[in-house]
Each structure stands twice: as structure tokens, then as C-alpha cells.
Design an enzyme around this catalytic site. Structure first.
Site, mmCIF file in Angstrom:
data_model
loop_
_atom_site.group_PDB
_atom_site.id
_atom_site.type_symbol
_atom_site.label_atom_id
_atom_site.label_comp_id
_atom_site.label_asym_id
_atom_site.label_seq_id
_atom_site.Cartn_x
_atom_site.Cartn_y
_atom_site.Cartn_z
ATOM 1 N N ASP A 198 -11.987 -31.032 -16.401
ATOM 2 C CA ASP A 198 -12.950 -30.025 -15.965
ATOM 3 C C ASP A 198 -14.282 -30.326 -16.642
ATOM 4 O O ASP A 198 -14.402 -31.329 -17.347
ATOM 5 C CB ASP A 198 -12.457 -28.613 -16.340
ATOM 6 C CG ASP A 198 -12.424 -28.387 -17.850
ATOM 7 O OD1 ASP A 198 -12.715 -29.333 -18.618
ATOM 8 O OD2 ASP A 198 -12.113 -27.261 -18.265
ATOM 9 N N ASP A 244 -17.089 -28.323 -19.136
ATOM 10 C CA ASP A 244 -17.254 -27.104 -19.936
ATOM 11 C C ASP A 244 -18.713 -26.925 -20.362
ATOM 12 O O ASP A 244 -19.343 -27.874 -20.834
ATOM 13 C CB ASP A 244 -16.391 -27.189 -21.204
ATOM 14 C CG ASP A 244 -14.937 -27.521 -20.899
ATOM 15 O OD1 ASP A 244 -14.198 -26.612 -20.514
ATOM 16 O OD2 ASP A 244 -14.552 -28.709 -21.018
ATOM 17 N N ASP A 279 -15.737 -24.608 -16.541
ATOM 18 C CA ASP A 279 -15.579 -23.471 -17.466
ATOM 19 C C ASP A 279 -16.932 -23.126 -18.068
ATOM 20 O O ASP A 279 -17.655 -24.017 -18.507
ATOM 21 C CB ASP A 279 -14.619 -23.814 -18.618
ATOM 22 C CG ASP A 279 -13.165 -23.892 -18.180
ATOM 23 O OD1 ASP A 279 -12.851 -23.335 -17.104
ATOM 24 O OD2 ASP A 279 -12.367 -24.495 -18.904
HETATM 25 N N1 CTP Z 1 -11.293 -23.578 -25.528
HETATM 26 C C1 CTP Z 1 -11.348 -22.395 -26.190
HETATM 27 N N2 CTP Z 1 -11.092 -21.235 -25.536
HETATM 28 C C2 CTP Z 1 -10.793 -21.246 -24.218
HETATM 29 C C3 CTP Z 1 -10.737 -22.454 -23.525
HETATM 30 C C4 CTP Z 1 -10.998 -23.622 -24.217
HETATM 31 O O1 CTP Z 1 -11.627 -22.390 -27.377
HETATM 32 N N3 CTP Z 1 -10.552 -20.109 -23.604
HETATM 33 C C5 CTP Z 1 -11.580 -24.819 -26.248
HETATM 34 C C6 CTP Z 1 -10.357 -25.681 -26.424
HETATM 35 O O2 CTP Z 1 -9.720 -25.397 -27.635
HETATM 36 C C7 CTP Z 1 -10.917 -27.056 -26.397
HETATM 37 C C8 CTP Z 1 -12.238 -26.943 -25.656
HETATM 38 O O3 CTP Z 1 -12.483 -25.557 -25.507
HETATM 39 O O4 CTP Z 1 -11.156 -27.495 -27.714
HETATM 40 C C9 CTP Z 1 -12.234 -27.643 -24.343
HETATM 41 O O5 CTP Z 1 -11.104 -27.275 -23.591
HETATM 42 P P1 CTP Z 1 -10.571 -28.109 -22.356
HETATM 43 O O6 CTP Z 1 -11.574 -28.138 -21.272
HETATM 44 O O7 CTP Z 1 -9.234 -27.568 -22.022
HETATM 45 O O8 CTP Z 1 -10.297 -29.554 -22.964
HETATM 46 P P2 CTP Z 1 -11.236 -30.837 -23.109
HETATM 47 O O9 CTP Z 1 -11.168 -31.218 -24.529
HETATM 48 O O10 CTP Z 1 -12.585 -30.581 -22.532
HETATM 49 O O11 CTP Z 1 -10.450 -31.919 -22.284
HETATM 50 P P3 CTP Z 1 -10.629 -32.275 -20.719
HETATM 51 O O12 CTP Z 1 -11.541 -33.441 -20.716
HETATM 52 O O13 CTP Z 1 -9.270 -32.593 -20.236
HETATM 53 O O14 CTP Z 1 -11.208 -31.090 -20.048
HETATM 54 MN MN MN Z 2 -12.810 -29.778 -20.597
HETATM 55 MN MN MN Z 3 -12.104 -26.349 -20.116
#
Ligand code: CTP
Ligand code: MN
Ligand code: MN
Length: 497
Positions: free
Chosen positions: A331, A333, A421
Site C-alpha cells: 500500500d 502510507d 492509508d
Molecule cells: N501502523 C500503525 N498503525 C496502524 C497501521 C500501521 O502504527 N493502524 C504502522 C505499522 O506498525 C507499520 C507502518 O505503520 O510500521 C506501516 O504499515 P504497513 O503499511 O502495514 O507496512 P509497510 O511497512 O508500509 O509495508 P508495505 O510496504 O507492505 O506496505
Molecule cells: Mn505500507
Molecule cells: Mn499501511
């Protein structure tokens, strides 16, 4: 100054493979066998220096073996070099001179191996380190290990991830965490594990993990992992949890009811899918495909435009995996905030409205803020944060992406769906949120564990609380938080634990 003369070593039995090799014919200094470390030096410089030395009658070995007497490196990071040397499990490492390039250049200038002096040595423990632990020690905390996206131990960490997921499915949380910690340690190593002995001083590697490593070293694969991968329950739960909105609990429920495929689930009239799961199935093909950096940038432009139309001074930052320098993500963020506390409330609503108007919002779950500073500090470990946030699926057009889509959409669509996100903290909580959302998950877990166990502090996405002083520690930047914790600052790209 301490001087170590280059002592003539007792001649070893001459090795059959060396006999008659042209490059040794003109060797003038039989007792000195140099090995040049390629790391940092690079292969072209290494071959240039090799030729130079050989032309002056030096013996330069192509590979690091027990025949080597002088190891020469341009890597000024002693700990990395020594970790690598130790990983080679050479019985006579303690007899070898481990030298920086100055010994080599001095020797070339003099056209003979110069006497080894202390100033030439790359010592295993460097004097600037103040902690009592030797510099070569790998910390048990991910927040004290630099971990880039370059993983030299992927064959081991992939296997450990399968074991961790399997434990998660079986609700064996302790083992799950143990495998994740072990994988994280291996990810941080600047070298590949080539023998079991290389792992003996590493933290967080339990007996089970070591057995798996041993199996892979021996057979190139782990039979335990292969058994799991072939297991029907594992495969089904893995498939179901790959759907947006489906967690292990739901997946297990469907599995118990005999469902094995998406069509089983979708054909079952008694199963009620929530909105998130419906969108998850609807856009499954797109959102289960990795998002590229270029696509993440394009999304950044879209969100930036949307937020700035109404709030020109808004603050927008890319976070998550892409901030850590990953090439692909599941995703994208972002954090959004405003320079003034309290003004951030309407940001997400405005962005959502703008995306809707543009007709590119495919799914939206908005969670309003439940943040209340008076309810802090939270003692709940790994609790979700209370800031306003939204989980979106956005339509991204190929024309918005620099270089277009790398891969044509199946049905000739000119767009793909992407998971996005957004989180929106008040500006005085910004640094904590940025640190928390940058990840990785393992890095965050260990930051919190370090804070609690080593500093008697509580860290989460909202704040840092000092239990000894009974006060909150303020921070404007991530650096401030690392400083409060007495930790060396880690750049986002070093947090891929
Ligand atoms: N996070 C958080 N609270 C949430 C959602 C996410 O603190 N409600 C934090 C997670 O702990 C993570 C970061 O946001 O450290 C990013 O989350 P995620 O998008 O799931 O993982 P990525 O590290 O970005 O991996 P990817 O590339 O697969 O998206
Ligand atoms: Mn992510
Ligand atoms: Mn995320």
C-alpha cells in the site's frame, strides 16, 4: 609505538594447486600472501590493485583461505569487516594481519612488504565505542541494528517467515515472535551466513531457528518449511488472509466451515462479507499486486493536490515502507497534519471529498480521532493509535504515473486500484506518528521494548513517557525521540528490520 615485524613464517607443505601457476613464478615475497577485500573497494579497483601488487612480485590470493597472511580492506567500518571475517570460520584468523589500505600503499611504494605497525591495523574493537559490549556484538534490539532493504540472508529469512506465519495461524504467539526476531537479526547482517558457526554469537537465534538454518545450509531447503507450504490449512489461511479486511480469525472460521477457495466463500449464502471484505474481493487482482515507487509518487501528487486545494499550508509526508526506501509496497502510507494544533480535524474529510468528486475513490473507511492526551500514557503494548485515519482504495490512472504502468492491466483498463492509508495527528504528535508509521513493524516493536526495558519509558505513536521522571518528553523530530531514548539516530532506510 608497538611494532610487529613481518615474521617469516615456517614454510608450509607446498600446495599442489599452486605448483606451476604462472602468477607465482615471479613471486619475491613467499611468506606474504595478501587478500584484498572487495567490499567498499569495488571489483575494478580490486583487480587493478591485484595486478599492481603482482607486477611488483607480491602474492595476491583471489579468495580468502587459511593460506592468507595479510587481509587488506578499504572498509573503515571495523565491526562489519570483522563480522564478515568471523563468518568465514577460518581457523587461523587470529594469526592473520587485518590491515587497512595504508599498509598496502606503503608496501607498493617501497616495493616490499613493510613492517606491520599499529597504525595499519583494523582492530576488532574500536576505541570510540563507550558501551561495554564489543563493537562486533549484534544488538538484540532491532532499533540498534542498521537494516537496509538489502537482505543477504533471504533464503533463511523467507523460511523463518513461513514458520512465523504458521505459528500465527496456530496462535503460538511466543514462537511467532521468536522466528520474527531471528529473521530480523539475519536481515541486518552485511554478510550471508555460510556456516552454522557464523551464527554462534548472534542474539535471538533459538535452537529451532538454528536447526532450520543448518538444514538449509546442508540441503538448500528446509523440510519442515516445505511441509508447511504443502499443508492445506496453511495454504487456505494464507489465501484468505491475503484479502483486504480478512484477518486470521475470519480465515480460520471459513476454513472450519469447509471453505477452501474464494469461489467457495463467495458462493456460500450464509457468509456475510463486510464492506471492506467486499472491496477486497472486488479489487483483489489489483491490490494483491505490489505498488511501485513511481505509483506511490503518483498517489502522493494526487493526495497533495487534494489536501492543498482547501488547506494550502497542510503538511504531507510519505511514510511506511516507501519512506524506508523499499522499491515495492502493499500500500502507500501518508501522514497529513496542519501547522496549528486542532486544525487537522477536517483534513481527511476534505481529502476524501475531493477524491470522491474526482470519481477515483473506490473504497473508504474513515475512523474519527479518539485521541485524548489525558488518557496517556498507554501501558497497552502494540495498541493501535487513536488518531483520525482512513483506509482507502484509490483508482490510479496510468497517465498519472511517470513512465506509465510497467504492466498492462488485463482487460485493457487504463487504471489500477491501489491501497492507501492516511493518518492525521495533531502537529505536536507528528514526530511520534511519523516514527510509528515509518516502521518496520519489527523496528517499532523493538523501539518500544528498548524504551521499556532499558530506559523505563513508554513509547507509542502518540508520546514518550518517562516513568522515572513521571513526565512526557516532547519531540519535534524523530531525532529528538532517538535522543531522549539515548539511541543513535537511524535513518528511515536503516529501519528495514
Ligand atoms: N501502523 C500503525 N498503525 C496502524 C497501521 C500501521 O502504527 N493502524 C504502522 C505499522 O506498525 C507499520 C507502518 O505503520 O510500521 C506501516 O504499515 P504497513 O503499511 O502495514 O507496512 P509497510 O511497512 O508500509 O509495508 P508495505 O510496504 O507492505 O506496505
Ligand atoms: Mn505500507
Ligand atoms: Mn499501511
Amino acid at each position: 609505538m608497538f611494532h610487529t615485524p613481518v615474521m617469516p613464517r615456517p614454510r608450509k607443505r607446498s600446495r599442489p594447486e599452486e605448483a606451476g601457476i604462472a602468477r607465482h613464478e615471479e613471486a619475491k615475497f613467499e611468506d606474504v600472501r595478501i587478500f584484498l577485500v572487495e567490499r567498499k573497494m569495488g571489483s575494478s579497483r580490486r583487480s587493478f590493485l591485484t595486478q599492481l601488487a603482482r607486477s611488483k612480485g607480491f602474492i595476491v590470493e583471489d579468495s580468502l583461505s587459511e593460506a592468507v597472511t595479510h587481509v587488506v580492506s578499504e572498509d573503515c567500518q571495523a565491526s562489519t569487516l570483522w563480522m564478515w571475517l568471523r563468518s568465514r570460520a577460518l581457523r587461523n584468523l587470529s594469526m592473520m594481519h587485518v590491515l587497512d589500505i595504508s599498509w598496502f600503499t606503503d608496501s607498493m611504494r617501497e616495493a616490499r612488504p613493510v613492517t606491520v605497525e599499529t597504525r595499519h591495523l583494523i582492530q576488532e574493537t574500536s576505541p570510540e565505542v563507550t558501551t561495554p559490549t564489543p563493537v562486533a556484538t549484534v544488538s538484540q534490539y532491532a532499533c540498534q541494528r542498521q537494516t537496509t532493504t538489502e537482505n543477504h540472508n533471504k533464503i533463511f529469512t523467507d523460511a523463518l517467515e513461513v514458520l512465523a506465519v504458521s505459528c500465527e495461524f496456530n496462535e503460538i504467539d511466543g514462537s511467532c515472535l521468536a522466528f520474527r526476531r531471528a529473521a530480523s537479526v539475519l536481515k541486518s547482517l552485511p554478510w550471508a551466513v555460510q556456516c552454522l558457526r557464523a551464527t554462534q554469537d548472534l542474539p535471538c537465534l533459538g535452537e529451532h531457528t538454528k536447526a532450520v538454518i543448518k538444514e538449509i545450509l546442508q540441503y538448500g531447503r528446509s523440510f519442515e518449511v516445505e511441509k508447511i507450504l504443502a499443508d492445506e490449512r496453511y495454504q487456505t489461511l494464507k489465501l484468505f488472509t491475503s484479502v483486504f479486511g480478512v484477518g486470521p480469525k475470519t480465515a480460520e472460521k471459513w476454513y472450519r466451515r469447509g471453505m477452501r477457495s474464494f469461489s467457495d466463500v463467495l458462493a456460500e449464502p450464509s457468509i456475510h462479507l463486510n464492506r471492506m471484505q467486499q472491496s477486497g474481493f472486488l479489487h483483489y487482482g489489483d491490490i494483491s499486486r505490489a505498488v511501485s515507487k513511481a505509483e506511490a509518487r503518483a498517489l502522493g501528487n494526487i493526495i497533495d493536490e487534494a489536501v492543498r486545494a482547501i488547506t494550502p499550508d497542510a503538511i504531507l509526508a510519505l511514510t511506511g515502507g516507501f519512506r524506508r526506501g523499499k522499491e515495492f509496497g502493499h500500500d502507500v502510507d501518508f501522514i497529513v497534519s496542519t501547522p496549528e494544533v486542532g486544525k487537522e480535524d477536517s483534513l481527511l474529510i476534505n481529502i476524501i471529498e475531493s477524491l470522491k468528486k474526482q470519481g477515483i475513490l473506490l473504497f473508504c473507511e474513515h475512523q474519527a480521532s479518539t485521541f485524548d492526551m489525558s488518557k496517556l500514557p498507554s501501558h497497552r503494548f502494540e495498541a493501535m493509535d487513536h488518531f483520525a485515519k482512513c483506509f482507502l482504495i484509490v483508482k490510479l490512472k496510468g497517465s498519472q504515473v511517470e513512465g506509465g504502468f510497467q504492466q498492462m492491466e488485463e482487460d485493457n483498463r487504463d487504471w489500477r486500484a491501489v491501497r492507501v492509508d492516511l493518518v492525521s495527528p495533531p502537529i505536536d504528535r507528528y514526530a511520534f506518528t511519523l516514527l510509528g508509521w515509518t516502521g518496520s513493524r519489527q523496528f517499532e516493536r523493538d523501539l518500544r521494548r528498548f524504551a521499556r526495558s532499558e530506559r523505563r519509558m513508554l513509547l507509542d505513536n502518540h508520546a514518550l513517557y518517562d516513568k522515572t521522571k513521571k513526565e512526557f518528553l516532547e519531540a519535534k523530530t524523530e531525532r529528538d525521540i532517538f535522543a531522549h531514548l539515548g539511541l543513535e539516530y537511524m535513518e528511515p532506510w536503516q529501519r528495514n528490520a
